[in-house]
Scaffold this active site. Structure first.
Site, PDB file in Angstrom:
ATOM      1  N   HIS A   4      -7.423  -3.606   3.684  1.00 46.08           N
ATOM      2  CA  HIS A   4      -6.730  -2.696   3.594  1.00 46.08           C
ATOM      3  C   HIS A   4      -7.713  -1.472   3.803  1.00 46.08           C
ATOM      4  CE1 HIS A   4      -3.626   0.385   2.732  1.00 46.08           C
ATOM      5  NE2 HIS A   4      -4.461   0.969   1.559  1.00 46.08           N
ATOM      6  N   ASP A  64      -6.801   4.246  -6.424  1.00 46.96           N
ATOM      7  CA  ASP A  64      -6.107   4.631  -5.129  1.00 46.96           C
ATOM      8  C   ASP A  64      -6.644   6.002  -4.971  1.00 46.96           C
ATOM      9  OD1 ASP A  64      -4.508   4.720  -2.932  1.00 46.96           O
ATOM     10  OD2 ASP A  64      -2.624   5.026  -4.074  1.00 46.96           O
TER      11      ASP A  64
END
Length: 303
Positions: free
Chosen positions: A211, A146
């Site tokens: 995403h 992330d």
């Protein structure tokens, strides 16, 4: 940059604590005192652990601004705007002040949070508190790295801060359906994310609802606009709670708001972020992040 920014760009730490606070009637003076003194308070706590890297960034919400200051609110400050998509929903939840605490040790974050809440007093209430941690290999609880797309260097400065050393921050708490997510094949997870899981390489043929694809914001001139994310995993194993605390700093809140619109509504509508089928937003807040100079010399309170 004319002002000295808060520690917005201090980077990911081993631990973080996020406090969202509402200021009740009668709590305005205590809130102003904490805003003015939070820098010294952070130094006092952090001094006892050299190398602990304790920082605290504070944000101020739109609804409490006129109760704290006589000056006009910043140009782009407004309450968090709920996003209603065809399938998923980004809610707005209460919050007047945000405290983003970071350190290399969780006890430092805890101690500073304790001191902050003590000084806020009985008229201020913590409505959300999340204890975040840095996961193995910088991965979130979905198993993917992330923050790879975060800008660096001067690009990070211009993405997160304006010419006054201030900016905005959007926060959301997401809860993950790990059983459903882990039932997918690795290939299906990679298609939903838009990156390879092991190597963290962006897919050349990523799907438009991945995403990565929906979080890429390009203006009409072909210029891509970034934000600085400091997301952290959190969880409670006994309750089966597994989540990601999303926190995105931006010089202009229109950039992360466009990202949220692309995620929840889709461009075109219906092309929502595939990750939302496994991650549910349960909070949402928007705050102004003033410069350190602002906190050191607060505007007068309202008459």
């Amino acid at each position: 940059m004319t002002g000295t920014p808060q520690a917005v760009l201090s980077g990911l730490s081993s631990a973080a604590r996020f406090l969202t606070v509402t200021v009740g009637s009668g709590g305005e003076k205590a809130a102003r005192d904490v805003l003015a003194g939070v820098g010294d308070l952070c130094k006092a706590v952090g001094f006892r652990v050299p190398g602990g890297g304790l920082t605290c960034v504070v944000g101020i919400g739109a609804e409490v601004w006129p109760r704290l200051f006589a000056t006009k609110p910043p140009a782009h400050l407004h309450p968090f705007r709920e996003v209603h998509g065809g399938v998923h929903h980004a809610p707005a939840t209460p919050g007047d002040l945000l405290f983003h605490l970071r350190a290399e040790r969780a006890d430092l974050c805890f101690q500073l949070a304790t001191q902050v809440v003590k000084r806020l007093g009985p008229h201020c209430r913590v409505v959300d508190e999340v204890d975040g941690f840095r996961s193995f290999e910088q991965r979130d609880l979905l198993g993917f790295v992330d923050g790879t797309a975060n800008p660096t260097g001067q690009a990070a400065v211009s993405s997160a801060l304006d010419a006054d050393g201030a900016g905005y921050v959007i926060v959301q708490k997401y809860l993950h359906d790990l059983d459903g997510w882990n039932a997918l094949s690795v290939e299906a997870q990679e298609a939903a994310m838009g990156r390879t899981k092991l190597d963290d390489i962006e897919l050349d043929d990523k799907k438009p609802d991945s995403h990565v694809a929906v979080n890429t914001v390009v203006d009409s001139h072909g210029v891509e606009h970034d934000i600085v994310r400091d997301n952290m995993p959190f969880g409670a194993v006994g309750r089966g709670e597994f989540g990601t605390y999303y926190i995105g700093y931006a010089a202009d809140p229109a950039v992360p708001e466009r990202m949220l619109h692309r995620m929840f509504v889709g461009e075109p509508p219906g092309n929502h972020d595939r990750i939302l089928d496994f991650s549910t937003a349960v909070t949402g807040g928007l705050f102004y992040v003033p410069s350190a100079d602002f906190l050191g010399a607060l505007p007068d309170p309202p008459h």
